[in-house]
Design a protein around this motif. Structure first.
Motif, mmCIF file in Angstrom:
data_model
loop_
_atom_site.group_PDB
_atom_site.id
_atom_site.type_symbol
_atom_site.label_atom_id
_atom_site.label_comp_id
_atom_site.label_asym_id
_atom_site.label_seq_id
_atom_site.Cartn_x
_atom_site.Cartn_y
_atom_site.Cartn_z
ATOM 1 N N GLU A 1 61.365 -7.390 -31.329
ATOM 2 C CA GLU A 1 62.407 -8.669 -31.893
ATOM 3 C C GLU A 1 61.365 -9.291 -31.335
ATOM 4 O OE1 GLU A 1 65.920 -10.769 -29.356
ATOM 5 O OE2 GLU A 1 65.833 -8.427 -28.363
ATOM 6 N N CYS A 2 61.071 -9.716 -30.761
ATOM 7 C CA CYS A 2 59.709 -10.684 -29.981
ATOM 8 C C CYS A 2 59.233 -10.693 -30.915
ATOM 9 C CB CYS A 2 59.121 -10.520 -28.999
ATOM 10 S SG CYS A 2 57.514 -12.057 -28.508
ATOM 11 N N ALA A 3 57.964 -9.664 -31.598
ATOM 12 C CA ALA A 3 56.900 -10.331 -32.636
ATOM 13 C C ALA A 3 57.418 -10.920 -33.669
ATOM 14 C CB ALA A 3 56.417 -8.742 -32.954
ATOM 15 N N ALA A 4 59.195 -10.151 -34.441
ATOM 16 C CA ALA A 4 59.771 -11.222 -36.005
ATOM 17 C C ALA A 4 60.125 -12.245 -35.523
ATOM 18 C CB ALA A 4 61.098 -9.966 -35.956
ATOM 19 N N ALA A 5 60.437 -12.778 -34.263
ATOM 20 C CA ALA A 5 60.899 -14.056 -33.995
ATOM 21 C C ALA A 5 59.189 -14.885 -34.123
ATOM 22 C CB ALA A 5 61.784 -14.359 -32.699
ATOM 23 N N VAL A 6 58.533 -14.081 -33.537
ATOM 24 C CA VAL A 6 57.386 -15.004 -32.819
ATOM 25 C C VAL A 6 57.103 -15.121 -34.971
ATOM 26 C CG1 VAL A 6 54.547 -15.270 -33.169
ATOM 27 C CG2 VAL A 6 56.223 -14.191 -31.419
ATOM 28 N N ARG A 7 57.043 -14.311 -35.943
ATOM 29 C CA ARG A 7 56.638 -14.986 -37.340
ATOM 30 C C ARG A 7 58.247 -15.851 -38.125
ATOM 31 N NH1 ARG A 7 55.444 -9.162 -36.626
ATOM 32 N NH2 ARG A 7 53.193 -8.923 -36.463
ATOM 33 N N GLY B 1 66.754 -12.064 -22.490
ATOM 34 C CA GLY B 1 67.366 -12.140 -23.462
ATOM 35 C C GLY B 1 67.564 -11.845 -24.861
ATOM 36 N N ARG B 2 67.587 -13.140 -25.876
ATOM 37 C CA ARG B 2 67.479 -12.654 -27.504
ATOM 38 C C ARG B 2 66.460 -13.813 -27.763
ATOM 39 N NH1 ARG B 2 70.246 -15.777 -30.331
ATOM 40 N NH2 ARG B 2 69.975 -14.594 -32.346
ATOM 41 N N ARG C 1 65.115 -18.015 -26.464
ATOM 42 C CA ARG C 1 64.176 -18.173 -25.809
ATOM 43 C C ARG C 1 63.084 -19.569 -26.710
ATOM 44 N NH1 ARG C 1 67.034 -16.793 -23.197
ATOM 45 N NH2 ARG C 1 68.029 -18.586 -23.319
ATOM 46 N N PHE C 2 62.828 -19.023 -27.803
ATOM 47 C CA PHE C 2 61.940 -19.558 -28.696
ATOM 48 C C PHE C 2 62.314 -20.884 -29.393
ATOM 49 C CE2 PHE C 2 59.890 -15.495 -30.078
ATOM 50 C CZ PHE C 2 58.905 -15.666 -28.562
ATOM 51 N N SER C 3 64.075 -20.710 -29.583
ATOM 52 C CA SER C 3 64.552 -22.533 -30.124
ATOM 53 C C SER C 3 64.584 -23.474 -29.548
ATOM 54 C CB SER C 3 65.608 -21.800 -30.792
ATOM 55 O OG SER C 3 66.409 -21.187 -29.670
ATOM 56 N N GLU C 4 64.568 -22.718 -27.799
ATOM 57 C CA GLU C 4 64.679 -24.195 -26.515
ATOM 58 C C GLU C 4 62.996 -24.815 -26.283
ATOM 59 O OE1 GLU C 4 67.317 -21.017 -23.240
ATOM 60 O OE2 GLU C 4 65.348 -21.113 -24.085
ATOM 61 N N ASP C 5 62.005 -24.028 -26.418
ATOM 62 C CA ASP C 5 60.346 -24.627 -26.350
ATOM 63 C C ASP C 5 59.309 -23.603 -27.292
ATOM 64 O OD1 ASP C 5 58.641 -24.908 -25.893
ATOM 65 O OD2 ASP C 5 58.800 -24.219 -23.593
ATOM 66 N N GLY C 6 59.600 -24.185 -28.060
ATOM 67 C CA GLY C 6 58.590 -23.782 -29.791
ATOM 68 C C GLY C 6 57.085 -23.969 -28.884
ATOM 69 N N LEU C 7 56.778 -23.557 -27.970
ATOM 70 C CA LEU C 7 55.331 -23.482 -26.567
ATOM 71 C C LEU C 7 56.127 -21.802 -26.684
ATOM 72 C CD1 LEU C 7 52.669 -24.589 -26.685
ATOM 73 C CD2 LEU C 7 53.622 -24.753 -23.859
ATOM 74 N N ARG C 8 56.661 -21.039 -26.583
ATOM 75 C CA ARG C 8 57.317 -19.814 -25.845
ATOM 76 C C ARG C 8 56.172 -18.710 -27.229
ATOM 77 N NH1 ARG C 8 63.317 -20.424 -22.894
ATOM 78 N NH2 ARG C 8 62.592 -20.744 -20.809
ATOM 79 N N ILE C 9 56.069 -19.495 -28.104
ATOM 80 C CA ILE C 9 55.946 -18.561 -29.136
ATOM 81 C C ILE C 9 54.683 -18.597 -29.010
ATOM 82 C CG2 ILE C 9 55.246 -18.174 -31.531
ATOM 83 C CD1 ILE C 9 58.106 -20.780 -32.315
ATOM 84 N N LEU D 1 66.551 -17.145 -12.428
ATOM 85 C CA LEU D 1 65.419 -15.355 -13.353
ATOM 86 C C LEU D 1 65.883 -15.904 -14.906
ATOM 87 C CD1 LEU D 1 65.615 -13.145 -10.515
ATOM 88 C CD2 LEU D 1 63.333 -14.687 -11.466
ATOM 89 N N SER D 2 67.715 -15.957 -15.209
ATOM 90 C CA SER D 2 67.899 -16.280 -16.150
ATOM 91 C C SER D 2 66.607 -16.802 -18.142
ATOM 92 C CB SER D 2 69.078 -16.045 -16.829
ATOM 93 O OG SER D 2 70.098 -14.743 -15.186
ATOM 94 N N ARG D 3 67.315 -17.757 -16.930
ATOM 95 C CA ARG D 3 66.210 -18.672 -17.530
ATOM 96 C C ARG D 3 64.525 -18.786 -18.144
ATOM 97 N NH1 ARG D 3 63.020 -22.828 -15.716
ATOM 98 N NH2 ARG D 3 62.439 -22.630 -13.185
ATOM 99 N N ARG D 4 64.025 -17.651 -17.611
ATOM 100 C CA ARG D 4 62.799 -17.965 -17.937
ATOM 101 C C ARG D 4 62.192 -17.121 -19.082
ATOM 102 N NH1 ARG D 4 59.199 -19.078 -12.830
ATOM 103 N NH2 ARG D 4 61.426 -19.587 -11.364
#
Length: 427
Positions: free
Chosen positions: A196-202, A166-167, A171-179, A117-120
């Motif tokens: 936090e999610c919105a800021a990382a998306v941008r 997590g951060r 998560r987004f650095s692992e797989d950019g499609l997650r954005i 679950l932690s990797r999702r």
């Protein structure tokens, strides 16, 4: 955080069979991911994924008497086919480093559900569920039954928030499609990205440059069909301008207002046809630029044609012969096209409700009466014209000319009348 809340979700018999077979063989097994999320929201899951401690060779032994597809066995995944349903089963696993920002360099099998679950990606997708009535021994109160929610996914469902496990940047650095997946979930589920999610998306949008256009296209298509597409486009206009040049941020914002208009009118119950979604998004572009933008996404030829046909008719208007107008649209683009075009033109402010309703009425009447709108429906064909001495291209040209006159109501679709007209118009 919450673990093993005792709740009851409806599980189809083939899925219960898979879970029960694994548990009776000594392996913990859970429903996981989107099917749990959808069930908690009262939505019918599109598919069911199972995660288990069993290794691939052990899963093959457990289901030796079943129809099994080795979907991705080296990564711990197989599919059990039961009563016509596909149930994907995957071993608990953890991902290695993501050196290319797209896929893990390696995958390792794990022994604990918590590791898997932690990797999702998002908390709403990181919940697991095991029904309490799987075993004949009646062990319904076992501590590993019910909902396992280690990251607050159920609370985020109630808050209607997309939040990363997590951060977000990690998560987004692992797989950019997650954005794009975050934005797609926000659109389709009518959620918001947490701050936090919105800021990382941008900030991490450049990661999307590493993602294949086919994967971007798949996510974007689903996103544009969501009831919340307008708000998502407006809030993250720079992201969409980046992935689909030559769109500008202003153009994305204008398109967002049209998607909002559609959502308000349809109340989320009438998703836009595929072609309308992209025609609205690309409406600010000249046809040549729109074609290049579509080509960059690598759609099918028919998908691209459907979008460009709408954009080519942005200034289309009905004449006094409305029936012919609608027949001509059907002839050139298919029977569904008039209503799709009318919806696009009205949403973009080029057509009023009265004209849209008129087109819908004409289209329904044509389909009910099966008016002639294709050369194959004419009472004469190429063989008839060939017997009259027509040759080569002139056969097709004459049939098209006859069809046009029939559609205009100037000529009856009767053999003698058509042949007489063919003689008259032959050079």
């Amino acid at each position: 955080m919450m673990k093993n809340e005792q709740i009851c979700l409806s599980v189809p018999a083939p899925v219960s069979f898979v879970l029960s077979r694994l548990r009776r063989s000594g392996f913990p097994a859970y429903l996981v991911g989107g099917c749990v999320r959808d069930a908690l929201m009262g939505r019918a899951p599109g598919d069911y994924d199972v995660t288990t401690a069993a290794r691939p060779d052990e899963m093959l032994r457990v289901f030796a008497d079943c129809r099994v597809v080795e979907t991705g066995l080296k990564h711990g995944t197989l599919t059990v086919v039961r009563e016509g349903m596909n149930v994907e089963v995957t071993t608990y696993r953890v991902d290695g480093a993501y050196s290319d920002g797209r896929r893990p360099d390696s995958v390792s099998f794990a022994d604990r559900l918590s590791d898997d679950l932690s990797r999702r990606d998002f908390t709403v997708n990181a919940m697991a569920y095991a029904p309490g009535d799987l075993d004949e021994d009646g062990d319904a109160d076992s501590p590993d039954r019910g909902l396992t929610d280690l990251f607050g996914g159920r609370e985020d469902l109630e808050r209607r928030v997309i939040r990363c496990v997590g951060r977000a940047e990690e998560r987004f650095s692992e797989d950019g499609l997650r954005i794009l997946r975050a934005l797609r979930f926000a659109s389709v589920l009518r959620f918001e990205c947490d701050p936090e999610c919105a800021a990382a998306v941008r900030s991490m949008a450049p990661m999307l440059d590493k993602i294949s256009r086919e994967r971007i296209y798949a996510e974007l298509t689903k996103l544009l069909g969501g009831a919340n597409a307008g708000d998502v486009l407006s809030s993250f206009a720079p992201v969409f301008a980046r992935i689909l040049p030559p769109l500008t941020e202003d153009a994305v914002t204008r398109a967002a207002s049209v998607f909002r208009k559609n959502a308000a009118e349809a109340a989320g119950s009438d998703p836009l046809p595929y072609a309308v979604r992209y025609a609205v998004l690309l409406d600010s572009l000249p046809e040549a630029d729109a074609a290049r933008a579509m080509d960059s996404l690598k759609p099918s030829r028919d998908e691209k044609r459907g979008v460009l046909n709408l954009l080519a008719r942005r200034e289309w208007r009905m004449t006094e012969n409305a029936r012919y107008d609608v027949l001509a649209l059907m002839r050139d683009n298919g029977d569904e096209f008039p209503e799709i075009l009318a919806r696009f033109l009205r949403l973009t402010g080029r057509m009023g409700e009265e004209d849209e309703s008129a087109i819908r009425r004409e289209a329904a009447s044509i389909l009910e009466g099966d008016d002639c709108r294709r050369t194959a429906q004419l009472a004469v064909d190429g063989r008839d014209l060939g017997a009259m001495g027509f040759r080569g291209a002139e056969i097709g040209e004459t049939l098209r000319s006859l069809l046009d006159r029939v559609m205009r109501g100037e000529l009856a679709n009767e053999g003698d009348a058509l042949l007489e007209e063919a003689r008259r118009i032959r050079p």
